[in-house]
Write an enzyme that holds these catalytic residues in place. Structure first.
Site, PDB file in Angstrom:
ATOM      1  N   LYS A  44       0.825  -1.194   0.000  1.00  7.62           N
ATOM      2  CA  LYS A  44       0.000   0.000   0.000  1.00  7.62           C
ATOM      3  C   LYS A  44       0.865   1.252   0.000  1.00  7.62           C
ATOM      4  CE  LYS A  44      -3.452  -2.292   2.904  1.00  7.62           C
ATOM      5  NZ  LYS A  44      -3.890  -2.452   4.295  1.00  7.62           N
ATOM      6  N   GLY A  45       2.093   1.085   0.435  1.00  6.17           N
ATOM      7  CA  GLY A  45       2.967   2.234   0.700  1.00  6.17           C
ATOM      8  C   GLY A  45       3.165   3.199  -0.448  1.00  6.17           C
ATOM      9  N   GLU A 100       7.958   2.087  -6.083  1.00  2.54           N
ATOM     10  CA  GLU A 100       8.044   1.739  -4.657  1.00  2.54           C
ATOM     11  C   GLU A 100       8.153   2.985  -3.806  1.00  2.54           C
ATOM     12  OE1 GLU A 100       7.516  -0.140  -2.435  1.00  2.54           O
ATOM     13  OE2 GLU A 100       8.185  -2.187  -2.700  1.00  2.54           O
ATOM     14  N   ASP A 101       7.677   2.900  -2.580  1.00  2.00           N
ATOM     15  CA  ASP A 101       7.834   4.009  -1.651  1.00  2.00           C
ATOM     16  C   ASP A 101       9.248   4.039  -1.077  1.00  2.00           C
ATOM     17  OD1 ASP A 101       7.321   1.619  -0.312  1.00  2.00           O
ATOM     18  OD2 ASP A 101       6.059   2.515   1.224  1.00  2.00           O
ATOM     19  N   ASP A 104      14.603  -0.739   0.792  1.00  6.10           N
ATOM     20  CA  ASP A 104      15.234  -1.000   2.075  1.00  6.10           C
ATOM     21  C   ASP A 104      16.207  -2.165   1.901  1.00  6.10           C
ATOM     22  OD1 ASP A 104      15.633  -1.402   4.892  1.00  6.10           O
ATOM     23  OD2 ASP A 104      13.700  -0.485   5.272  1.00  6.10           O
ATOM     24  N   LYS A 132      17.286   3.484   1.264  1.00  8.46           N
ATOM     25  CA  LYS A 132      18.141   3.275   2.440  1.00  8.46           C
ATOM     26  C   LYS A 132      19.270   2.331   2.021  1.00  8.46           C
ATOM     27  CE  LYS A 132      14.963   3.665   6.376  1.00  8.46           C
ATOM     28  NZ  LYS A 132      14.329   2.916   7.481  1.00  8.46           N
ATOM     29  N   PHE A 153      13.223   5.396  11.380  1.00 10.31           N
ATOM     30  CA  PHE A 153      11.866   4.962  11.062  1.00 10.31           C
ATOM     31  C   PHE A 153      11.094   6.127  10.443  1.00 10.31           C
ATOM     32  CE2 PHE A 153       9.300   1.138  12.120  1.00 10.31           C
ATOM     33  CZ  PHE A 153       8.230   1.469  11.299  1.00 10.31           C
ATOM     34  N   VAL A 154      10.886   6.067   9.122  1.00 13.17           N
ATOM     35  CA  VAL A 154      10.212   7.158   8.427  1.00 13.17           C
ATOM     36  C   VAL A 154       8.768   6.793   8.085  1.00 13.17           C
ATOM     37  CG1 VAL A 154      12.287   8.253   7.498  1.00 13.17           C
ATOM     38  CG2 VAL A 154      11.226   6.396   6.210  1.00 13.17           C
ATOM     39  N   ARG A 166       0.106   7.172   7.165  1.00 10.03           N
ATOM     40  CA  ARG A 166       0.245   7.228   5.704  1.00 10.03           C
ATOM     41  C   ARG A 166      -0.242   8.558   5.138  1.00 10.03           C
ATOM     42  NH1 ARG A 166       1.341   1.965   3.828  1.00 10.03           N
ATOM     43  NH2 ARG A 166       0.295   0.276   4.898  1.00 10.03           N
TER      44      ARG A 166
END
Length: 181
Positions: A44-45, A100-101, A104, A132, A153-154, A166
């Site tokens: 969902k990001g 993608e958001d 990672d 990241k 943590f963003v 969100r």
């Protein structure tokens, strides 16, 4: 107690996001001129980023959505990925851009890419809003990347913690006490 009270600081402002999306959209439009662009949002990001990015792309494109799970309920990637919603479209001959958001560990994207590659698209590239790099565990490189972010943590602009935050219009750093409770 509002959502804003849980944010330690704003990392990327609304205006910076807007400008970066315009820049990425222009680059994608140039690169995909005359191609068969299919933008794939990984839910969902990335949904907010995808909505803004597709409006910044000026060449014809199709969109589709995919939902995968790789986290369970924790904050660490398990590396185990299951497809919850697959793509609707046939990928044969399409130029795929996975939106993608955040990139990672890269494990999930590596897995998604290998699955989609088997469906014979003409090309697959990745566009990520946030990156990241020091967290990378899989060999995944984004062709389009918005902002490198520190290993904090963003949340916001589509990114969540426990499905919340969100809807913040910026990217913020969550106070550690929020997710260490």
């Amino acid at each position: 107690m509002g959502m804003m009270d849980d944010i330690e600081r704003v990392l990327i402002s609304e205006e910076e996001l807007h400008n970066k999306v315009a820049e990425l959209g222009a680059a994608i439009s140039k690169d995909y001129e005359g191609k068969n662009l299919l933008m794939v949002s990984v839910l969902k990001g990335s949904v907010i980023f995808m909505a803004d990015l597709m409006r910044a792309v000026t060449v014809p494109c199709e969109i589709d959505f995919m939902s995968v799970s790789s986290y369970g309920s924790g904050v660490k990637t398990s590396g185990v990925v299951k497809i919850i919603k697959d793509l609707d479209l046939n990928l044969e001959g399409k130029d795929l851009l996975i939106v993608e958001d955040i990139l990672d560990s890269g494990k999930t994207l590596a897995y998604i890419t290998s699955i989609l590659q088997a469906r014979n698209p003409s090309s697959i590239r990745i566009c990520t809003l946030l990156d990241k790099p020091e967290r990378r565990e899989a060999d995944v490189v984004a062709s389009y990347s918005g902002f490198p972010v520190p290993n904090e943590f963003v949340v916001g602009y589509g990114l969540d913690y426990a499905q919340k935050y969100r809807n913040l219009p910026y990217i913020g750093v969550l106070k550690p006490e929020v997710y260490t409770k």
